[in-house]
Design an enzyme around this catalytic site. Structure first.
Site, short mmCIF file in Angstrom:
data_model
loop_
_atom_site.label_atom_id
_atom_site.label_comp_id
_atom_site.label_asym_id
_atom_site.label_seq_id
_atom_site.Cartn_x
_atom_site.Cartn_y
_atom_site.Cartn_z
N PHE A 133 -11.77 17.39 10.05
CA PHE A 133 -12.53 17.93 11.18
C PHE A 133 -12.33 19.44 11.22
CE2 PHE A 133 -12.47 19.03 15.79
CZ PHE A 133 -13.62 18.40 16.26
N ARG A 248 -6.90 13.53 21.58
CA ARG A 248 -5.87 13.88 22.58
C ARG A 248 -5.33 12.60 23.24
NH1 ARG A 248 -9.40 18.86 25.26
NH2 ARG A 248 -8.85 20.41 23.68
N ASP A 342 20.77 17.94 20.46
CA ASP A 342 22.00 18.45 21.07
C ASP A 342 23.07 17.34 21.09
OD1 ASP A 342 23.91 19.63 22.67
OD2 ASP A 342 22.75 19.51 24.52
N GLU A 369 -4.81 20.41 19.16
CA GLU A 369 -5.61 19.63 20.13
C GLU A 369 -5.53 20.22 21.54
OE1 GLU A 369 -7.65 17.26 19.78
OE2 GLU A 369 -7.25 16.48 17.78
P1 TGC Z 1 -16.91 25.06 28.50
O1 TGC Z 1 -17.96 26.04 28.92
O2 TGC Z 1 -15.91 24.58 29.48
O3 TGC Z 1 -17.63 23.76 27.90
C1 TGC Z 1 -18.69 23.85 26.94
C2 TGC Z 1 -19.41 22.51 26.98
O4 TGC Z 1 -18.52 21.47 26.58
C3 TGC Z 1 -18.35 20.51 27.66
N1 TGC Z 1 -16.94 20.12 27.64
C4 TGC Z 1 -16.52 18.91 27.22
N2 TGC Z 1 -17.22 17.83 26.82
C5 TGC Z 1 -16.52 16.74 26.47
N3 TGC Z 1 -15.17 16.72 26.50
C6 TGC Z 1 -14.43 17.78 26.88
N4 TGC Z 1 -13.10 17.73 26.87
C7 TGC Z 1 -15.12 18.94 27.27
N5 TGC Z 1 -14.73 20.19 27.70
C8 TGC Z 1 -15.85 20.87 27.91
C9 TGC Z 1 -18.76 21.26 28.91
O5 TGC Z 1 -19.17 20.36 29.91
C10 TGC Z 1 -19.89 22.11 28.37
O6 TGC Z 1 -21.00 21.25 28.17
P2 TGC Z 1 -22.52 21.76 28.42
O7 TGC Z 1 -23.35 20.57 28.03
O8 TGC Z 1 -22.57 22.12 29.88
O9 TGC Z 1 -22.70 22.96 27.54
O10 TGC Z 1 -16.22 25.63 27.21
P3 TGC Z 1 -15.24 26.85 27.01
O11 TGC Z 1 -15.75 27.65 25.86
O12 TGC Z 1 -15.03 27.57 28.32
O13 TGC Z 1 -13.89 26.16 26.52
C11 TGC Z 1 -13.18 25.31 27.28
C12 TGC Z 1 -11.83 24.95 26.60
C13 TGC Z 1 -10.92 26.16 26.53
C14 TGC Z 1 -11.21 23.90 27.50
C15 TGC Z 1 -12.06 24.38 25.19
O14 TGC Z 1 -12.57 25.33 24.36
C16 TGC Z 1 -10.82 23.80 24.58
O15 TGC Z 1 -10.52 22.63 24.79
N6 TGC Z 1 -10.07 24.58 23.74
C17 TGC Z 1 -8.96 24.05 22.96
C18 TGC Z 1 -9.38 23.93 21.52
C19 TGC Z 1 -8.78 22.75 20.82
O16 TGC Z 1 -8.24 21.83 21.43
N7 TGC Z 1 -8.94 22.70 19.52
C20 TGC Z 1 -8.51 21.56 18.75
C21 TGC Z 1 -8.99 21.62 17.34
S1 TGC Z 1 -8.87 20.10 16.47
C22 TGC Z 1 -7.25 19.87 16.25
O17 TGC Z 1 -6.40 20.56 16.72
C23 TGC Z 1 -6.90 18.70 15.43
S2 TGC Z 1 -5.22 18.41 15.24
C24 TGC Z 1 -5.41 17.00 14.38
C25 TGC Z 1 -4.25 16.22 14.09
O18 TGC Z 1 -3.67 16.42 13.02
O19 TGC Z 1 -3.94 15.27 14.90
P1 FAD Z 2 -4.25 30.72 19.94
O1 FAD Z 2 -5.52 30.19 20.51
O2 FAD Z 2 -4.28 32.06 19.31
O3 FAD Z 2 -3.15 30.70 21.08
C1 FAD Z 2 -1.90 31.42 20.95
C2 FAD Z 2 -1.19 31.38 22.31
O4 FAD Z 2 -2.03 32.00 23.30
C3 FAD Z 2 -0.90 29.96 22.81
O5 FAD Z 2 0.33 29.92 23.46
C4 FAD Z 2 -2.01 29.71 23.80
O6 FAD Z 2 -1.67 28.75 24.81
C5 FAD Z 2 -2.19 31.10 24.39
N1 FAD Z 2 -3.52 31.28 24.99
C6 FAD Z 2 -4.73 31.33 24.35
N2 FAD Z 2 -5.73 31.47 25.24
C7 FAD Z 2 -5.15 31.49 26.47
C8 FAD Z 2 -5.64 31.59 27.81
N3 FAD Z 2 -6.97 31.66 28.07
N4 FAD Z 2 -4.76 31.60 28.81
C9 FAD Z 2 -3.42 31.48 28.59
N5 FAD Z 2 -2.89 31.38 27.35
C10 FAD Z 2 -3.74 31.38 26.31
N6 FAD Z 2 -7.84 22.49 14.06
C11 FAD Z 2 -8.94 21.81 13.64
O7 FAD Z 2 -10.08 22.21 13.91
N7 FAD Z 2 -8.82 20.69 12.87
C12 FAD Z 2 -7.61 20.18 12.51
O8 FAD Z 2 -7.55 19.15 11.82
C13 FAD Z 2 -6.43 20.88 12.93
N8 FAD Z 2 -5.21 20.45 12.51
C14 FAD Z 2 -4.10 21.21 12.81
C15 FAD Z 2 -2.87 20.87 12.24
C16 FAD Z 2 -1.75 21.66 12.50
C17 FAD Z 2 -0.43 21.30 11.85
C18 FAD Z 2 -1.84 22.76 13.37
C19 FAD Z 2 -0.62 23.60 13.68
C20 FAD Z 2 -3.05 23.11 13.92
C21 FAD Z 2 -4.20 22.36 13.64
N9 FAD Z 2 -5.47 22.74 14.12
C22 FAD Z 2 -6.60 22.05 13.73
C23 FAD Z 2 -5.62 23.98 14.88
C24 FAD Z 2 -5.21 23.86 16.35
O9 FAD Z 2 -6.14 23.15 17.08
C25 FAD Z 2 -5.02 25.29 16.89
O10 FAD Z 2 -3.85 25.80 16.30
C26 FAD Z 2 -4.92 25.30 18.41
O11 FAD Z 2 -6.16 24.96 19.00
C27 FAD Z 2 -4.45 26.68 18.95
O12 FAD Z 2 -5.15 27.72 18.36
P2 FAD Z 2 -4.35 28.98 17.71
O13 FAD Z 2 -3.32 28.42 16.80
O14 FAD Z 2 -5.39 29.87 17.13
O15 FAD Z 2 -3.63 29.65 18.91
#
Ligand code: TGC
Ligand code: FAD
Length: 390
Positions: A133, A248, A342, A369
């Site tokens: 993803f 999540r 610890d 996530e």
């Molecule tokens: P915002 O304006 O709030 O929302 C944009 C549109 O998205 C809708 N929406 C959602 N829909 C479904 N589920 C949710 N949780 C949603 N959150 C928002 C919202 O209603 C809106 O829809 P529409 O139709 O009105 O346009 O968006 P924003 O740009 O202000 O961002 C909000 C924020 C910061 C919460 C979001 O960007 C966020 O969750 N950021 C964190 C990014 C993150 O979690 N990245 C993960 C990458 S994948 C990963 O880490 C995989 S690890 C895999 C592993 O190994 O397990």
């Molecule tokens: P940043 O967004 O740069 O954040 C750095 C710090 O700033 C954090 O403490 C954060 O909380 C803080 N911060 C940022 N914005 C704000 C705010 N508005 N207010 C207060 N504090 C803030 N991504 C994918 O798409 N697919 C994957 O499969 C995937 N797998 C992953 C696997 C691993 C092992 C890791 C480490 C990451 C993976 N990720 C993946 C990426 C992951 O989702 C991002 O690392 C995560 O979303 C945070 O982004 P960043 O690392 O760029 O940190």
């Protein structure tokens, strides 16, 4: 190694039905027999145990809470308990299953064309194909809405340009779900197959966390894919964010598994390790305080996970409920791992015990996530009605 007895302080099991207990038992046995004997070696060598993928498929673990296409169609609570057991083995194993299920199969299942579903879902379910993803970019992690990756339609093809970073399973994925902005500035999802011209993946080295999991960078350089590889069913950031709700949710349960492994290790150690007057360290009040904190937080985390799971099974789980689950359970799991480390004293730092591996893994889980603080802000927005992101 004796089978894991489980952690159940308040008769939590009385809240589970027979199917849920059976799924947990199956996953528990798999982890005890197949994962625990090999995981320290894989973690030391920074390799994922690929040989277990067919078995994970046969057990029905991939796409387990999805309907049709050979999926196990289990409830979200059963799926959660399965994640708990897998992460008791290692966060990398749970990551593999969460990415395949929540971040690859879920978007194809929810937003794919019939041709995409028929082609990919059975293969992904059996573990004959692996997916990844691609949302995060080098400059856009917490704020994926800023992504720079672009998709431009040209004849019967899309041309993709951009870079994705920190992508679990990226370098061996047969199919990458890549999110890109189109000419109308709207985000859409694309299925990029591993041999697509202009697609490259490479691995991140030097990780001290999630070592038994492959993390990659993806590069798309005039990468050509057929028009039919666009996910037709969703437009906008809600597409990828809806997938994150799935992953999540699994993490919220999974983190409890890592916490249980650390708690159980610390409890057994404290009962046998003797210091001062030949008494076990478990007899000292400060050690008991740590163990009592752990079991209390694990128990609260179980109840939260179960309730959100029951809501999800009724289609009533809100994204902010899932944020609270992920935020809380990962934070208490990390703190449990630190306290367990610890209690083990010097023994806590070596891989004869699982705690330091879990502790290091959980540092990634705390960040990916959605970081812990991002989830606080999602909850903050839900209760105040004011977004802190603008
Ligand atoms: P915002 O304006 O709030 O929302 C944009 C549109 O998205 C809708 N929406 C959602 N829909 C479904 N589920 C949710 N949780 C949603 N959150 C928002 C919202 O209603 C809106 O829809 P529409 O139709 O009105 O346009 O968006 P924003 O740009 O202000 O961002 C909000 C924020 C910061 C919460 C979001 O960007 C966020 O969750 N950021 C964190 C990014 C993150 O979690 N990245 C993960 C990458 S994948 C990963 O880490 C995989 S690890 C895999 C592993 O190994 O397990
Ligand atoms: P940043 O967004 O740069 O954040 C750095 C710090 O700033 C954090 O403490 C954060 O909380 C803080 N911060 C940022 N914005 C704000 C705010 N508005 N207010 C207060 N504090 C803030 N991504 C994918 O798409 N697919 C994957 O499969 C995937 N797998 C992953 C696997 C691993 C092992 C890791 C480490 C990451 C993976 N990720 C993946 C990426 C992951 O989702 C991002 O690392 C995560 O979303 C945070 O982004 P960043 O690392 O760029 O940190």
């Amino acid at each position: 190694m004796p089978p894991f007895p489980g952690v159940d302080f308040i008769d939590f099991d009385s809240l589970l039905n027979d199917e849920e207990k059976l799924v947990r038992h199956t996953a528990r046995q798999f982890v005890d027999n197949e994962i625990l004997p090999i995981i320290e070696k894989h973690s030391r060598e920074a390799t994922f145990p690929m040989q277990l993928v067919p078995q994970l498929g046969e057990l029905g673990f991939f796409g387990a809470n999805l309907q049709g296409y050979g999926c196990a169609e289990m409830s979200n609570v059963s799926y959660g308990l399965m994640n708990q057991e897998l992460e008791r083995g290692d966060s990398g194993l749970r990551s593999f299953v969460s990415v395949q299920t929540g971040l690859v199969m879920y978007p194809i299942h929810s937003y794919g064309s019939d041709a995409q579903k028929n082609k990919w879902l059975p293969l992904l379910q059996e573990g004959k194909a692996i997916g990844c993803f691609g949302l995060t970019e080098p400059q856009f992690g917490s704020n994926p809405g800023g992504m720079l990756t672009r998709a431009v339609k040209k004849g019967g093809k899309y041309i993709l340009n951009g870079e994705k970073m920190w992508i679990t399973n990226g370098s061996f994925a047969d199919v990458s779900v890549v999110w890109a902005k189109c000419e109308d500035e709207k985000v859409r999802g694309f299925l990029v197959e591993k041999d697509a011209p202009g697609f490259k993946a490479w691995d991140v080295h030097g990780k001290w966390s999630l070592r038994a999991s492959v993390t990659s960078g993806l590069s798309l350089s005039d990468c050509e894919i057929p028009e039919a590889n666009l996910l037709p069913g969703v437009t906008g950031l809600r597409g990828p964010l809806s997938c994150l709700n799935q992953a999540r949710y699994g993490i919220g349960w999974g983190a409890l598994g890592a916490a249980m492994a650390c708690y159980d290790t610390a409890l057994q150690y404290a009962k046998t390790r003797k210091q001062f007057a030949n008494k076990p360290i478990a007899s000292h009040q400060l050690v008991q305080e740590k163990l009592a904190w752990m079991i209390t937080e694990i128990t609260k985390g179980q109840l939260l996970a179960l309730h959100v799971g029951r809501l999800k099974d009724q289609d009533k789980a809100d994204a902010a409920h899932i944020s609270m689950l992920k935020m809380n359970n990962v934070a208490i799991a990390l703190e449990t791992a630190r306290k367990a480390r610890d209690i083990l004293g010097a023994n806590g730092i070596v891989d004869d015990y699982c705690v330091m591996r879990h502790m290091n893994n959980l540092e990634s889980v705390y960040t990916y996530e959605g970081t812990n603080d991002i989830h606080k802000l999602i909850i903050g927005e839900k209760i105040t009605g004011i977004s802190a992101f603008v």
